[in-house]
Write an enzyme that holds these catalytic residues in place. Sequence first.
Site, PDB file in Angstrom:
ATOM      1  CB  SER A 191      -8.344   0.063   6.020  1.00 25.89           C
ATOM      2  OG  SER A 191      -9.059   1.265   6.111  1.00 25.89           O
ATOM      3  CB  SER A 237      -8.097   3.124   3.166  1.00 31.42           C
ATOM      4  OG  SER A 237      -7.260   2.480   4.127  1.00 31.42           O
ATOM      5  CE  LYS A 259      -3.967   1.629   2.844  1.00 34.46           C
ATOM      6  NZ  LYS A 259      -4.804   1.226   4.000  1.00 34.46           N
TER       7      LYS A 259
END
Lengths: 490, 476, 98
Positions: free
Chosen positions: A173, A149, A72
Amino acid sequence: MYLGKTVEELHELLVSKKVTPLELTKEAIEALKKEETNAIETICEKEALEFAATLVEPEVDNLFWGIPYVAKDNFSTKDILTTASSEILKDYVPVYDATVITKLKEAKAVLIAKSTLDELAMGGTGTTGHKGTTYNPYDPTHTYKIGGSSCGSASLTAQGIVPFALGSDTGDSVRKPASYAGLVGFKPTWGRISRYGLFPFAPSLDHVAYFTRSVKDSAALLEVLAGEDLAHDATCSVKPVEKYTEGLTGDLKGKKIARIKEIDESVKDKVILEGLDKVQKALEEAGATVEEVNFDQKLLAAVYPAYMIISCAEATSNNANLDGIKFGPRVGEASSYQDVMMNARTNGFSELIRRRFVIGSYSLFKANQEELFLRAQKVRRLIVNKTNEILSQYDAILTPCGGIVRNPFASNSDDVSDRLDIHTIIVENHLGIGNFGGFPSISVPMGLDNGFPFACNIMTKVFTEKETLNIAYAIEKKLGLKNLSTMEVK
Amino acid sequence: MNFEAVIGIEIHVEMKTNSKSFSGGPVKFGQEPNTLVAPLDMAFPGTMPILNKQVVINAIRVSNALNMTIDHELWFDRKNYFYSDLPKGFQITQDKRPIGSNGSLTVKLSDGRLKTIEIERLHIEEDTCKQLHLDDITLVDYNRAGTPLIEIVSRPNIRSGEEAMKYVETIRQIVVFAGVSDGKMEEGSMRCDVNVSVRPFGSDKFGTKVEVKNLNSVANVRTAIDYEVERQTKLILSGGAVEQETRRFDEKTQTTIMMRKKTDAVDYKYFTEPNILPIRLSDEFIQNAIDTCPELASSKQERYTSNGLSDEEADQMLQNLLMADYLDECIKVNPKHTKLFWNWITGEATAFLNKKFQSFDKFKVTPDNLEKLINMVENGTLSMKMARQVFEVMCEENKDAEQIASDLGLKQDSNEDEIKKIVEATVDEFPQAVVDFKAGKDRAVGFIVGQIMKKTKGKVNPQIASKLVLEALKSR
Amino acid sequence: MVKYDLDLLKKCANNLMFDMSNDQYNVLLKEFDVLTKQMEVLGEIDGVNDVEPMTFPYPVYTTYLREDVAETPLSKKEALRNAKDVEDGQIVLPKVVG
Ligand SMILES: [Mg+2]
Ligand SMILES: [Zn+2]
């Protein structure tokens, strides 16, 4: 064609020299270039190929030798652009590696890309990154979310391009998108994995978490990532790292597992309830007993507002370093340092982020703390106490990851709104309990509905990852929903 | 109407540790800008604070010296505000639970009175960046960012500029002697802000307080407060009102000057630092920090006076840590010579070092050798004048005192038989002296001794000479 | 609790060193209404005032303190690598006053 394989499978191919790390890396990078879900911030092509080329002699005992992965884009990577999918960091090149990046480098896994996220990890929709929406690879019509996310990491793992991907989990997330993407999403205990180098959203809730396509890969990855980091993150536990893979027996004899009545009652899609019943049956077949317990509807409904207040408050402070002075863009004319900051922050943060910062800041005002920030922290304690009470009677808690299999973009869950009914609020936010109490929490696929995967979640006491993983393993084994990817399912 | 001053003082002390409060960035002064920076110091995303052990030890030592209660669990808070010199957008400090609380410090005033000043708190925090303001731009240097600080906050029970000055001076002495800081106010390693208000005697209400910043010497603390008390008193007596404002001390005019009116207090939105777990300190750790603390001035003072120095002499020695350290080494060699060492140190040694712009850590004369010199004077081998000559050479190169004396041909005659001959001869030369002595004029002794010294160019031991002259005069 | 209105929210945002459009402030105002109402409800939860605020997810403390050893600092080049305006090895700002 080596895409769509698990770490375990790729490892076999690598050690038997049927494929080299360089070939794997090349193939994965080619696939990245063609992927269509808008899941990538940066492809680390040069670095990855150079590194992969150095991996010549296979390491039999090292499962991650030569395995391509993505991180990420909120993990600090030395010399590699790291944007957190925010305009304010669009050209930020870190000077150091996050601890998990270092550990994977040492294990000789190959970082091939930095993946898209909701801006600064502050969202759950996969729509707020500075490059726009990340789509769910299971949905070519672009109607349904992959969630966030950690949207990019979820999508790339679901497409089979990489066998695992790093994400971060502050509210759900990783575990929520894992559900929409048919993946195993694991968030171990707070303090089990060093957070050094993870861009903070809300440190008291932030976790390094990750996606895999099998529970075994998830257990193996924890053995690599877990462990003390006194030099960089003193909140990280010094408890010894266990052999998580060795705990995967699938035998749950004598285990007691709780289902939460109020959460199950809040589920909208009947398919999900049927899925949960199937999981219950699988658990029982593996030797466990499953019982329904009450939590407290009021407390469950309180997770969301308490989460909003705590996370926004911490986030306001954590992101105060983004002021355009030391890094980040200098925009427009500035005749004072205040101008420099105002320009950078007004242009650098999306509207949603700015609204959240105001909420957080207001909650921290001296005159407001008692009724907002501190109250939210007290509610957090009540919720954690209640959870621990249940976990003192049961080995684990089984819940759905959300109330619906397909979550349309049209429902903007990031806006604070009173349009939502109490059931939706409960069922869509209860995974945050895992962050409130730092409990290990894992999402495992439990079904497919019209080609859309959905998952259940297992949560256990802090630092009982062996237990969490073994229960998930039993579910995976009984349901046979392992190594799902869009390559298989489509 | 008579007024009383109400004064509170906040002191920031910059520590001279090896590394910063929460990062491994080096702490050094006067280095090239932006060359002492760890990732945390520039607030690069993802960096986390790790507390420095020495910072805690230092804070414990100062807390102990200030008679404070020491917290056995450390908690940190964030103080949130935006400023150009604050990289993270917050300062890590201890708001809710300072490591030290409820202390006191007793100081001696010039009239001999003792005053006990109460201290509210001592907490650990970190410094900001350094800014260089040019004509049209400001340059930012991150070297100082994260340098360990302790902040010491007094209660407002200081009543005069003198009390304030003594308080600051004593704290300065504590942090310097404890090895916590170089305590240089003029260079900013100790920074004082004072809050001053006045109220009618007997009132228990507080007047409007004014904050005075930029006090870069102990003397300025006193001058600024005295000025401010007078200014506020006059203002009230002439029917005006004190306004809440921040002023700064102006070196040139020796007055305070308004910087800005205080509007609403800034809301710093304090909350617990979530990246630092509560840190438990064991009794042993705390006790060990205290036990291993370098000796403080107050203890040295006691030791010196018990070794024969007056209060004033001891005080003079404590003005300079390196000088006191040197005396301590000398005392180790021979405690009975404390006063004699003191004489050499504050006299010839200081004069020599001042001339060379050097400090006592650079002083070449070893305590052993100085002791040798002192012994040579004591046993009459050298006159003081000769000893000074020897000492001058010792300062340049620490050669053996006896060797130097013999190289220079300096030796005092202490042979009684030899001296007796000279005494007899001299008394014979001045018969009037005998007459004077018989008439009860004691100065005749001194006269004869003087003549002997002149004749021998001072090489005769004066004590022996006087003794023999006295005997000779009596026997005539 | 401080009463909020558009002006306060604007002040609050400006204190955080950014601005928003009027439409955005209005959205925010609505969010404030919802959240503060929800937080009021939270104040009525049984026992909420009988517990301490929770900062860390579980009871935890450490005894670890870092030894006071300086590490090799970043090179000046690295330290300033991301800064957009540098002069004489320092970061440039418009003149800071006050
Ligand atoms: Mg202060
Ligand atoms: Zn301070």
